[in-house]
Scaffold this motif. Sequence first.
Motif, PDB file in Angstrom:
ATOM      1  N   MET A   1       0.832  -1.214   0.000  1.00 10.43           N
ATOM      2  CA  MET A   1       0.000   0.000   0.000  1.00 10.43           C
ATOM      3  C   MET A   1       0.863   1.259   0.000  1.00 10.43           C
ATOM      4  SD  MET A   1      -2.825   1.637   0.088  1.00 10.43           S
ATOM      5  CE  MET A   1      -4.106   0.451   0.425  1.00 10.43           C
ATOM      6  N   VAL A   2       1.948   1.250   0.836  1.00  6.53           N
ATOM      7  CA  VAL A   2       2.817   2.432   0.911  1.00  6.53           C
ATOM      8  C   VAL A   2       3.498   2.697  -0.437  1.00  6.53           C
ATOM      9  CG1 VAL A   2       4.869   3.411   1.997  1.00  6.53           C
ATOM     10  CG2 VAL A   2       3.202   2.148   3.378  1.00  6.53           C
ATOM     11  N   ALA A   3       3.985   1.606  -1.081  1.00  4.58           N
ATOM     12  CA  ALA A   3       4.633   1.758  -2.392  1.00  4.58           C
ATOM     13  C   ALA A   3       3.652   2.278  -3.425  1.00  4.58           C
ATOM     14  CB  ALA A   3       5.221   0.420  -2.833  1.00  4.58           C
ATOM     15  N   TYR A   4       2.434   1.743  -3.386  1.00  8.06           N
ATOM     16  CA  TYR A   4       1.413   2.203  -4.330  1.00  8.06           C
ATOM     17  C   TYR A   4       1.069   3.670  -4.103  1.00  8.06           C
ATOM     18  CZ  TYR A   4      -3.157   2.673  -6.568  1.00  8.06           C
ATOM     19  OH  TYR A   4      -4.204   3.103  -7.314  1.00  8.06           O
ATOM     20  N   LEU A   5       0.960   4.064  -2.835  1.00  7.24           N
ATOM     21  CA  LEU A   5       0.664   5.457  -2.514  1.00  7.24           C
ATOM     22  C   LEU A   5       1.779   6.376  -3.010  1.00  7.24           C
ATOM     23  CD1 LEU A   5      -1.038   7.575  -1.084  1.00  7.24           C
ATOM     24  CD2 LEU A   5       0.132   7.011   1.044  1.00  7.24           C
ATOM     25  N   GLY A   6       3.054   5.952  -2.821  1.00  3.76           N
ATOM     26  CA  GLY A   6       4.170   6.760  -3.300  1.00  3.76           C
ATOM     27  C   GLY A   6       4.172   6.893  -4.803  1.00  3.76           C
ATOM     28  N   LEU A   7       3.844   5.795  -5.513  1.00  4.89           N
ATOM     29  CA  LEU A   7       3.778   5.837  -6.972  1.00  4.89           C
ATOM     30  C   LEU A   7       2.722   6.813  -7.458  1.00  4.89           C
ATOM     31  CD1 LEU A   7       4.405   4.733  -9.820  1.00  4.89           C
ATOM     32  CD2 LEU A   7       2.762   2.893  -9.360  1.00  4.89           C
ATOM     33  N   GLU A   8       1.523   6.714  -6.867  1.00  4.60           N
ATOM     34  CA  GLU A   8       0.433   7.600  -7.298  1.00  4.60           C
ATOM     35  C   GLU A   8       0.768   9.057  -6.987  1.00  4.60           C
ATOM     36  OE1 GLU A   8      -1.798   6.759  -9.132  1.00  4.60           O
ATOM     37  OE2 GLU A   8      -2.115   4.612  -8.884  1.00  4.60           O
ATOM     38  N   PRO A  85      -2.045  -8.632  -5.981  1.00  4.63           N
ATOM     39  CA  PRO A  85      -2.749  -9.098  -4.773  1.00  4.63           C
ATOM     40  C   PRO A  85      -3.615  -8.031  -4.110  1.00  4.63           C
ATOM     41  CG  PRO A  85      -0.412  -9.703  -4.731  1.00  4.63           C
ATOM     42  CD  PRO A  85      -0.580  -8.722  -5.850  1.00  4.63           C
ATOM     43  N   MET A  86      -3.555  -6.804  -4.594  1.00 13.76           N
ATOM     44  CA  MET A  86      -4.322  -5.732  -3.957  1.00 13.76           C
ATOM     45  C   MET A  86      -5.816  -5.964  -4.135  1.00 13.76           C
ATOM     46  SD  MET A  86      -2.158  -2.332  -5.021  1.00 13.76           S
ATOM     47  CE  MET A  86      -3.272  -1.299  -4.088  1.00 13.76           C
ATOM     48  N   THR A  87      -6.549  -5.737  -3.042  1.00  8.35           N
ATOM     49  CA  THR A  87      -8.001  -5.858  -3.102  1.00  8.35           C
ATOM     50  C   THR A  87      -8.590  -4.567  -3.650  1.00  8.35           C
ATOM     51  OG1 THR A  87      -8.332  -4.936  -0.894  1.00  8.35           O
ATOM     52  CG2 THR A  87      -7.907  -7.316  -1.048  1.00  8.35           C
ATOM     53  N   PRO A  88      -9.839  -4.611  -4.145  1.00 14.84           N
ATOM     54  CA  PRO A  88     -10.491  -3.370  -4.600  1.00 14.84           C
ATOM     55  C   PRO A  88     -10.509  -2.296  -3.517  1.00 14.84           C
ATOM     56  CG  PRO A  88     -11.723  -5.281  -5.348  1.00 14.84           C
ATOM     57  CD  PRO A  88     -10.651  -5.804  -4.430  1.00 14.84           C
ATOM     58  N   ARG A  89     -10.659  -2.743  -2.261  1.00 13.47           N
ATOM     59  CA  ARG A  89     -10.659  -1.759  -1.176  1.00 13.47           C
ATOM     60  C   ARG A  89      -9.313  -1.054  -1.082  1.00 13.47           C
ATOM     61  NH1 ARG A  89     -10.667  -3.900   4.843  1.00 13.47           N
ATOM     62  NH2 ARG A  89      -8.574  -4.409   4.084  1.00 13.47           N
ATOM     63  N   ASP A  90      -8.207  -1.818  -1.260  1.00 11.66           N
ATOM     64  CA  ASP A  90      -6.874  -1.209  -1.223  1.00 11.66           C
ATOM     65  C   ASP A  90      -6.693  -0.196  -2.350  1.00 11.66           C
ATOM     66  OD1 ASP A  90      -6.171  -2.722   0.971  1.00 11.66           O
ATOM     67  OD2 ASP A  90      -5.261  -4.324  -0.228  1.00 11.66           O
ATOM     68  N   VAL A  91      -7.205  -0.545  -3.527  1.00 14.19           N
ATOM     69  CA  VAL A  91      -7.066   0.353  -4.683  1.00 14.19           C
ATOM     70  C   VAL A  91      -7.798   1.670  -4.429  1.00 14.19           C
ATOM     71  CG1 VAL A  91      -7.583   0.669  -7.122  1.00 14.19           C
ATOM     72  CG2 VAL A  91      -6.770  -1.550  -6.302  1.00 14.19           C
ATOM     73  N   VAL A  92      -9.037   1.554  -3.988  1.00 14.44           N
ATOM     74  CA  VAL A  92      -9.825   2.771  -3.739  1.00 14.44           C
ATOM     75  C   VAL A  92      -9.225   3.571  -2.589  1.00 14.44           C
ATOM     76  CG1 VAL A  92     -12.073   3.652  -3.040  1.00 14.44           C
ATOM     77  CG2 VAL A  92     -11.924   1.733  -4.627  1.00 14.44           C
ATOM     78  N   LEU A  93      -8.799   2.871  -1.527  1.00 15.29           N
ATOM     79  CA  LEU A  93      -8.201   3.565  -0.379  1.00 15.29           C
ATOM     80  C   LEU A  93      -6.901   4.251  -0.782  1.00 15.29           C
ATOM     81  CD1 LEU A  93      -8.253   4.227   2.614  1.00 15.29           C
ATOM     82  CD2 LEU A  93      -7.105   2.050   3.072  1.00 15.29           C
TER      83      LEU A  93
END
Length: 240
Positions: A1-8, A85-93
């Motif tokens: 989640m942290v890596a995804y947040l940094g990318l976005e 492996p990210m859930t839809p909730r993780d993507v939206v969050l």
Amino acid sequence: MVAYLGLELRRTLRDPGFVIGGIGLPVLMYLLFTNVGGGSEYAEWKTTSMVGMAAYGAVIAALNTGTGVAEDKTIGWLRQLRATPMTPRDVVLGRALTGAVTVLPAIVAVFAAGGLVNGVRMAPWQWAAAAVLLWAGSLPFTMLGLGNGYRLTAQTTGVVNTACNLGLAVLGGLWFPVDLFPGWLRTLSDWTPTHRYADLGTSVTDGSGIGLGTVAVLIAWLLVFGSYAVVSYRRAARTV
């Protein structure tokens, strides 16, 4: 989640349209509105307009999150995320957190213009509290942007977000004092999310305190826009 947040977050801050429209434009408008035509003589207006323009920039940034979502649909980014492996909730969050983080530069830039250029003076805790409240209160607009992004095409999302931003900014009194509005428009403005959002900041700068009505209206709009975002995401997940 942290890596995804940094990318976005990096993707958003590298967007010239976001930097110019979400940060540069509110600062420019604030300095013009408070220094042209003798506006610089009114210290109270400098502070009130600073909060309004910071809120305006934050709304632009929050809605821009939805524009990024619509572009992701076009290039197939959402399909790639579903393969992780990210859930839809993780993507939206993750998207919601990105939107929350990207509003901060707009708030800080306008506040810096107020303090360094216009000479706005407040206690340190007032600067911090106003910034935190404007940051936290931007969540309903992030949800509105996400809803538009998941439901509409990239081109349409940009148009709809611009219309939402301009309409809500004018009706909410982010550009001009609502005291200048006719009575019926002041009544309408009281129920807009943008007017109550700016109230969070002015309640600190003028020392009036946050009203329960402001909190209730913002929570109501958060539920409306949040439901809209969830329904739109479910629809996009079935079609993209």
